[in-house]
Scaffold this motif. Sequence first.
Motif, PDB file in Angstrom:
ATOM      1  N   UNK C 262       4.357   3.963  -9.714  1.00 40.81           N
ATOM      2  CA  UNK C 262       4.311   3.592  -8.310  1.00 40.81           C
ATOM      3  C   UNK C 262       5.012   4.651  -7.468  1.00 40.81           C
ATOM      4  N   UNK C 266       3.352   7.008  -4.614  1.00 44.06           N
ATOM      5  CA  UNK C 266       3.764   6.956  -3.224  1.00 44.06           C
ATOM      6  C   UNK C 266       3.510   8.276  -2.538  1.00 44.06           C
ATOM      7  N   UNK C 269       0.016   8.456  -1.088  1.00 46.66           N
ATOM      8  CA  UNK C 269      -0.420   7.228  -0.442  1.00 46.66           C
ATOM      9  C   UNK C 269      -1.508   7.490   0.597  1.00 46.66           C
ATOM     10  N   UNK C 273      -4.592   6.083  -2.297  1.00 49.92           N
ATOM     11  CA  UNK C 273      -3.720   4.918  -2.452  1.00 49.92           C
ATOM     12  C   UNK C 273      -3.861   4.230  -3.801  1.00 49.92           C
ATOM     13  N   UNK C 277      -1.457   1.718  -5.991  1.00 45.17           N
ATOM     14  CA  UNK C 277      -1.841   0.306  -5.946  1.00 45.17           C
ATOM     15  C   UNK C 277      -2.158  -0.279  -7.308  1.00 45.17           C
ATOM     16  N   UNK C 280       0.914  -1.218  -9.124  1.00 50.10           N
ATOM     17  CA  UNK C 280       1.499  -2.307  -8.345  1.00 50.10           C
ATOM     18  C   UNK C 280       0.812  -3.616  -8.675  1.00 50.10           C
ATOM     19  N   UNK C 283       1.919  -4.859 -12.078  1.00 51.73           N
ATOM     20  CA  UNK C 283       3.260  -5.454 -12.065  1.00 51.73           C
ATOM     21  C   UNK C 283       3.222  -6.808 -11.362  1.00 51.73           C
ATOM     22  N   UNK C 284       2.529  -6.836 -10.250  1.00 46.61           N
ATOM     23  CA  UNK C 284       2.467  -8.082  -9.489  1.00 46.61           C
ATOM     24  C   UNK C 284       1.866  -9.206 -10.334  1.00 46.61           C
TER      25      UNK C 284
END
Lengths: 320, 360, 308
Positions: C262, C266, C269, C273, C277, C280, C283-284
């Motif tokens: 991540x 960045x 970005x 992106x 993402x 992310x 992980x989410x």
Amino acid sequence: MRAVLRRLPPLIATLLAVSFLTFLLTSLLPGDPAEQILGPQSATPERLAAVRAELRLDDALPVRYVRWLGDAATGDLGRSYRTNQQVRDAIIERLPVTVQIGGMAIGFALLVAVPLGMISAYRSGGPVDRVVTGGSFMLLSIPSFMMALVLILVFAVNLGWLPATGWTRISDDLGQNLRAALLPAASLAVGELAVYTRLLRSDMIGTLQEDYIALARAKGMPTFWILLRHALRPSSFSLLTVVGLQVGAVMTGSVVIETLFALPGVGRLLVDSVYQRDLIMVQGIALVVAVSYVLVNFIVDIVYSYLDPRIRHGRTAART
Amino acid sequence: MVVDEQAPLLVATDVRTWFDTPRGMVKAVDGVTLTVQEGRTIGIVGESGSGKTVLGRSLMNLVFSRNAIQSGSVVYRGVELRGKPLREMVHVWGMEMSMVFQDPMTSLNPTLRIGEQLRESLWYHLGLRGQELRTTMTTLLRSVGIPEPERRLKAYPHELSGGMRQRVTIAIALACGPKLLVADEPTTALDVTVQRQILDLLKDQQHERHMGMILVTHDLGVVAGRTDEILVMYAGRVVERAPTRTLFRSARHPYTEALLLSIPRLTNRPHTRLRVVAGRPPDLVGIGDVCAFAPRCRNAQPRCIEERPALQPGGLDHEFACFFPAGTAEGTAAVERNIAAGRNAAGMPVLPDDTAVVAS
Amino acid sequence: MGEPRLEPDPPLIEVGPAELDDDGLDPLRPGTAPPARRRRQGVLFWLAVGWLGVVVFCALFADVLPVPDPNGQNISDRLATPSADYPLGTDGLGRDSMARLVHGARVSLTVSLTAVVVGMSVGGTLGMVAGFTRGLFDTVLMSVINIILAFPGLVLLLVLLAYVGQSLSVISLVIGFLSIPVYTRVARANTLAVAQREFVLAAHTMGATKLRLLFREIAPNVVLPVMAFGLVAMGVIIVLEGTLAFLGLSVEAPAATWGGMIAEGKRHLHSSPHVALIPSAAMFLTVLSLNFAGDILRRRFDVREANL
């Protein structure tokens, strides 16, 4: 006033214990502390001796602790050997940034959480509630830096409304300052929002079952009145307590957020100091953070017991 | 709200309040009809679980459970309350009809001062402000027997005694001059010595304001001298309705009879065994179209567990729902049959009369 | 006798208000959720478990899976969008994102699992003993715990890392050590509640020794809620490790970590992106699944869950 005095001894004990633990960290080091403090590059024999003499590293632990504590109490947290700056000055310089972002974050979060929590409690089980509950559950699973990235992607990269990095002091330009603070505060706020909403909702659902709510209904008071005046007040006390506890989470969050947005705050200072193994600075920051956290919760505790009539007159509540 | 001044205060017709729960349909109130006139007091008597509290709230249209199924009609002075939207009911509650709850410790908001809680309806409904508001409040408190009202206004509920708190809730209920007062077990949570004061207070206020009152209680002693008419409830149904004197003198429903017989009397000899109503309160789920009291009734016959008795008139203004009422030929014969058989139609053991009625 | 009671087909929770009280009187509040919602929760629960299964699988078999070298750079193919060659695209140095994701799973899971195991075993035992024996040990322990908890977590973690350095094992152990206090609290709270229950009293009356009481009656009933809490805690630690990695303070680069990915993403970005993402999202989803599963199990098992 008596309530304050009663709580002082445990507070002092906690502060002492916390400070001792913080101080202890330096002593946990393997190897020569002087060498660690100076760093490999500057570790010439003369400077090592100088550091040892200045910090009196050869004295016994308790003695050093007391001396350190005494210095800290008068505001002297030592001098960093890497940056050659007074720790105290470094922290004070950066404190306003961290406090501003953290304060804004908590403010935003409360502003949104209170109405959301109230509505989902009142209409619990309904569509609004399900969205809010599901939504806050998901938000809880999003780390703040992830949220920050998403926000940056949308608002800075795609829309270009807000800056992705950088900081302007309030004294220089309020408008720019707010623009710079908005995304960082929002990133932090989102996580807080989820916690507050869940808490308020669950607390209020309990409150709404109380008889005095039914009485307020039977009096003919309209719904918004009942929610705001009768239901919110008892529930707000638990919310207050949680806000106090969450200050720790906000402090944690600012470490990442400040680094991400390149803000000159205490959190970023900590991270940088950790990178550089600037142990004196790290120790100073750790002390400040821990003490602030303890103090904030102490104040919350006092305010809480002052505001909640049930606690304030705790002794008389037993009388029927 | 435009009301018909001539119409009776409250006419409830076939009120039913059922709750759809995972366990089944709880029929808390199952077909209750009653009328309240101005200046008269109706007593609703029943055990816990008889549905009397739910009835009180249903009559006030205060049931908001999502899984509540309500039917029947509740007409206040000619205006149908059922189906009225919340924003209209808000003007009925407090102004026209009002409620006193059982436990004043929980019915007053512990985080608000007495004055704040008293002032609300006066401020909102009557538009009182400033000095006029303050005077009204102190007068109100004084009229319910609270000395030094100015001081009490600033107090929090837990700073007052139980009796004082209940007086406050009565003051709150009466604040806007309602015409109908529903008192749900107003004295149950109080000391015995205070109970009488509160009941007398309610009676006085009712007379002064010429209100109609519904007094809900489990205690026959409470309704004895203070009501004009009594409804006895069992398992969500009205089993007997009569003017107070008539009920005490010639109760017809076996349940009422059992209740009356179970009142300990001062004139009993020492060590007289207390008579109780045998069995346990019924489960409000799945009673069916039979007599709900049959499992505990000394008179119960086969018909009782096959049909549901309807309220039938018998005597002056006296109704009861029983096929074999007490004090009648059929009733007496039924009991004797059961004693001979040793059990009633539902299998409950029935022993010869007198003291040997013990809870199973 | 001390067996934890499990109904044969337990209903999964409804995310709604508490049970209806007997009276059914809720002046301002509606009642319980309809059965349809409970079924939906069941589906979501198994989805969550399924995702977690995938993650665990990746972590376990990262080396043998047919993915390219996570550290192999193909500069010419950098910042590629997902395609047949690179199912999840590539990062700024042309490394295959899918491979890095799979290996990153290993780091995340190792750290969180180790930390949770350490924290649970030590903290859980301490808490159980404290809650059971009460007295001086309990008082002293809880004071110490409260003091440690007075430090905001990440700060303490950073401080410790500054002193002890970075490596997978060190990080896992440090986090585990720091999470001991929380487990102590949970275990203690549950022990206090369980110790008052009748079956414990009964066993005691029958002459069971304290040790036997602890192991046979109390422990089985405390273990489950603590473990349910552990699931949620795993999610927190994955975030924690991710944060560290994001700051560059986790396992040293070029090792693949989700947080590191991540952070790397960045930088790109504005142009690509997806590089940030995708990890992310991984992980989410993982944290969400852990939270969800842990939450459901916690509601079923925890004796005093409201008091955490």
